[in-house]
Design a protein around this motif. Structure first.
Motif, PDB file in Angstrom:
ATOM      1  N   PRO A  15     -33.241  91.637 -36.698  1.00  0.00           N
ATOM      2  CA  PRO A  15     -32.958  92.044 -35.240  1.00  0.00           C
ATOM      3  C   PRO A  15     -31.961  93.001 -34.957  1.00  0.00           C
ATOM      4  CG  PRO A  15     -31.593  90.179 -36.007  1.00  0.00           C
ATOM      5  CD  PRO A  15     -32.347  90.589 -37.121  1.00  0.00           C
ATOM      6  N   GLN A  19     -28.133  91.544 -31.451  1.00  0.00           N
ATOM      7  CA  GLN A  19     -28.829  90.553 -31.055  1.00  0.00           C
ATOM      8  C   GLN A  19     -28.511  88.987 -31.771  1.00  0.00           C
ATOM      9  OE1 GLN A  19     -31.157  90.589 -28.424  1.00  0.00           O
ATOM     10  NE2 GLN A  19     -29.905  92.348 -28.138  1.00  0.00           N
ATOM     11  N   ASN A  22     -31.424  85.943 -36.947  1.00  0.00           N
ATOM     12  CA  ASN A  22     -32.424  84.968 -36.743  1.00  0.00           C
ATOM     13  C   ASN A  22     -32.619  84.755 -38.580  1.00  0.00           C
ATOM     14  OD1 ASN A  22     -33.080  87.464 -38.200  1.00  0.00           O
ATOM     15  ND2 ASN A  22     -34.920  87.956 -36.927  1.00  0.00           N
ATOM     16  N   CYS A  79     -26.191  89.690 -34.763  1.00  0.00           N
ATOM     17  CA  CYS A  79     -26.365  90.676 -35.855  1.00  0.00           C
ATOM     18  C   CYS A  79     -25.191  91.650 -35.974  1.00  0.00           C
ATOM     19  CB  CYS A  79     -27.606  91.299 -35.677  1.00  0.00           C
ATOM     20  SG  CYS A  79     -28.002  92.361 -37.291  1.00  0.00           S
TER      21      CYS A  79
END
Length: 86
Positions: A15, A19, A22, A79
């Motif tokens: 990402p 953000q 993930n 992130c």
């Protein structure tokens, strides 16, 4: 000098910085967080705690087992890896 990191073929794409995480695994494949440094006595990645989860199809940290350890390493914050994925 280019850095080459090999990740699982089904790993999600990295990402954008800031953000939500993930589970792409890039950050932990490159460096070791403060908790990993204490546990494994190493500064650079890949972190031995980085584990591929087939069921979730993402990387997970075996050290982030409770709220305190997740908070310490910033799990779920976003992130923080500024390296480009490519």
């Amino acid at each position: 000098m280019d850095l080459i990191v090999t990740l699982h073929k089904d790993a999600p794409a990295k990402p954008a910085q800031g953000q939500p995480c993930n589970g792409c695994g890039l950050c932990c494949a490159v460096t070791t967080c403060p908790l990993g440094r204490l546990r494994f006595w190493r500064m650079n990645g890949p972190c031995p705690a980085l584990t591929w989860d087939d069921k979730a199809t993402r990387y997970v940290c075996r050290l982030a087992t409770n709220r305190l350890t997740r908070r310490w390493i910033g799990a779920g914050i976003g992130c923080d890896c500024s390296l480009p994925a490519g």
